[in-house]
Write an enzyme that holds these catalytic residues in place. Structure first.
Site, PDB file in Angstrom:
ATOM      1  N   ASP A  46     -26.195  80.960  -5.138  1.00  0.00           N
ATOM      2  CA  ASP A  46     -27.626  81.950  -4.747  1.00  0.00           C
ATOM      3  C   ASP A  46     -27.994  83.263  -5.351  1.00  0.00           C
ATOM      4  OD1 ASP A  46     -25.938  82.832  -3.099  1.00  0.00           O
ATOM      5  OD2 ASP A  46     -27.382  82.365  -1.525  1.00  0.00           O
ATOM      6  N   ARG A 107     -23.311  99.500  -8.370  1.00  0.00           N
ATOM      7  CA  ARG A 107     -22.391 100.423  -9.361  1.00  0.00           C
ATOM      8  C   ARG A 107     -22.714 100.182 -10.191  1.00  0.00           C
ATOM      9  NH1 ARG A 107     -18.816  94.938  -9.612  1.00  0.00           N
ATOM     10  NH2 ARG A 107     -20.160  93.437 -11.415  1.00  0.00           N
ATOM     11  N   ASP A 189     -11.280  87.793 -16.395  1.00  0.00           N
ATOM     12  CA  ASP A 189     -12.342  88.069 -16.052  1.00  0.00           C
ATOM     13  C   ASP A 189     -12.630  89.612 -15.527  1.00  0.00           C
ATOM     14  OD1 ASP A 189     -11.708  86.343 -14.884  1.00  0.00           O
ATOM     15  OD2 ASP A 189     -13.695  85.938 -13.724  1.00  0.00           O
TER      16      ASP A 189
END
Length: 481
Positions: A46, A107, A189
């Site tokens: 979501d 951030r 990643d």
């Protein structure tokens, strides 16, 4: 953005920002929202974030900034007022779907470029995009390389960029080791090109020392605290392979280099991992260990003292173990006068034939008492004897170096924080926040902003303590999914 991911060095396919959205740049700083909704890479999820994880990332990244460890930064966390369904632990410690308060975190970083972005385009053979990404990285993170040599070819700039990436990774991982931080999930990643701590997911600051500690149940020993240098090296190899495919294309098709010259360029990439990262990490980590123990120089003898100390902390510390942060901080408070006086007393005891196990010194007992998770009375005599022998060798080295006390202690304090974000502290903060009380978040934000400082006695009693009994085996604190 889209990116790939390698797991312990093996490419695992496409991933992407499932809930992070870049909204722009302000004065060279990229701004992202995390948890604002679905992205093209959310898959079946979501795109939302919960208050619990948002508070953890906010406090975690700001704690790292206070510790002077390279990191992305958190500007704020905003509660959305919307419930979000997540699997987490109930009050009985059972995993199940729970409705949690939603939140959006903001951030910032110079960039959020990841190793995995280069891997993805290389794996797909999309060399045009790979070239554009390399140019973008040179503009965003490494523009000083161009400024230093305006006539440098792209292949030369990529080699220099990778050198610096290796050096930054060496610094980052050495700093993680210094403060007892474990990233948990070190897939490629989650490795930032700029050498900063990225994506505060199943991370934790180690409390009880354990060389293979990993808070994430899916991380295993490969991503454990002690093997983070190995994991970083594996990720650098994956990035080097991606950049090598770019170098071949550019060198031969754009710069007209022959195969021999191209091979030499690729070999420079491999060499950088060994020298810039491998040797660089060893030097930086050794320097941090020297500072933590308060020595003037780092040599074979001090390395042996360090190795023996870690062995004692992991295997000769009763059933509960020793708190990594509190042990080194307590060691940083012992004056040279005290240690010299203690060494003299121990030598006198040996001269009159006292048994070794009778000579566990008051200073050592106090040091262990402040950092042991269990009462010293529960430790075995053999354990205390092993500590006493190490302590005498440590005192001897301190005496031989004869370093001024103020200088030694100042450097040790600067390397050994008193305050870290412990999982149980974060839990107190996000549990209160879920009830609308952000006072603990604000308090911890202030405390963690000065982790090396001697703060109030009340602050010390509240936040500079070993793991409380209720938190030691609790799911979501002792381990994370």
């Amino acid at each position: 953005t889209v990116y790939g991911a390698s797991f312990t060095g093996q490419y695992g396919g496409q991933r992407g920002d499932g809930r992070a959205i870049s909204i722009g740049q302000v004065r060279g700083t990229e701004v992202q929202l995390k948890g604002a909704g679905v992205t093209p890479y959310s898959r079946q999820f979501d795109g939302r974030a919960v208050l619990r994880s948002s508070v953890r990332e906010f406090l975690g990244s700001e704690a790292m900034a206070g510790l002077r460890v390279p990191t992305t930064r958190s500007l704020c966390v905003i509660a959305t007022g919307e419930p979000v369904l997540r699997v987490w632990y109930d009050d009985d410690g059972t995993e199940r779907y729970l409705q949690e308060p939603g939140a959006v975190g903001t951030r910032v970083a110079r960039s959020f470029l990841r190793f995995g972005q280069f891997e993805l385009f290389a794996q797909r053979g999309e060399h045009r995009l790979l070239r554009e990404l390399a140019q973008h990285a040179l503009d965003r993170e490494f523009s000083h390389l161009r400024d230093a040599d305006a006539d440098a070819t792209l292949t030369r700039l990529v080699i220099r960029m990778f050198d610096e990436i290796c050096d930054r990774q060496a610094t980052l991982v050495a700093e993680w080791m210094r403060v007892g931080y474990c990233q948990g999930n070190m897939n490629s990643d989650n490795s930032a090109l700029g050498g900063v701590t990225l994506d505060y997911g199943p991370f934790a600051f180690m409390e009880k020392f354990a060389p293979f500690y990993n808070p994430w149940v899916g991380g295993g020993t490969e991503y454990s605290y002690g093997r983070q240098p190995n994991a970083a090296a594996a990720n650098l190899i994956c990035l080097a392979n991606a950049l090598a495919s770019l170098l071949v294309k550019v060198a031969e098709e754009e710069e007209g280099l022959d195969r021999s010259a191209t091979t030499q360029l690729i070999e420079q990439l491999r060499t950088s991992i060994a020298h810039k990262f491998g040797e660089g990490f060893s030097a930086k980590h050794g320097e941090n260990c020297r500072r933590k123990l308060g020595f003037i120089t780092w040599d074979d003898q001090t390395q042996q003292l360090w190795n023996e100390l870690l062995s004692l902390m992991s295997s000769k510390a009763g059933a509960g173990g020793v708190d990594f942060t509190l042990f080194f901080r307590s060691l940083s408070t012992l004056s040279f006068t005290e240690t010299l006086a203690e060494k003299s007393q121990l030598q006198q005891g040996q001269q009159i034939g006292m048994a070794d196990d009778c000579m566990v010194s008051p200073l050592l007992r106090d040091l262990l008492r402040k950092s042991a998770l269990d009462e010293l009375g529960t430790w075995g005599e053999e354990e205390l004897l092993a500590w006493s022998r190490w302590w005498q060798r440590y005192l001897l080295r301190v005496e031989v170096e004869a370093r001024p006390a103020a200088e030694r202690l100042d450097e040790m304090v600067s390397a050994n924080p008193k305050y870290i974000l412990r999982n149980w502290m974060a839990a107190e903060a996000y549990n209160a926040a879920a009830l609308g009380d952000f006072s603990i978040v604000r308090e911890l934000h202030e405390v963690l902003g000065a982790p090396y400082a001697e703060q109030s006695l009340a602050t010390e009693a509240r936040w500079a303590q070993v793991t409380p009994q209720w938190a030691r085996e609790r799911p979501g604190l002792a381990f994370l999914t």
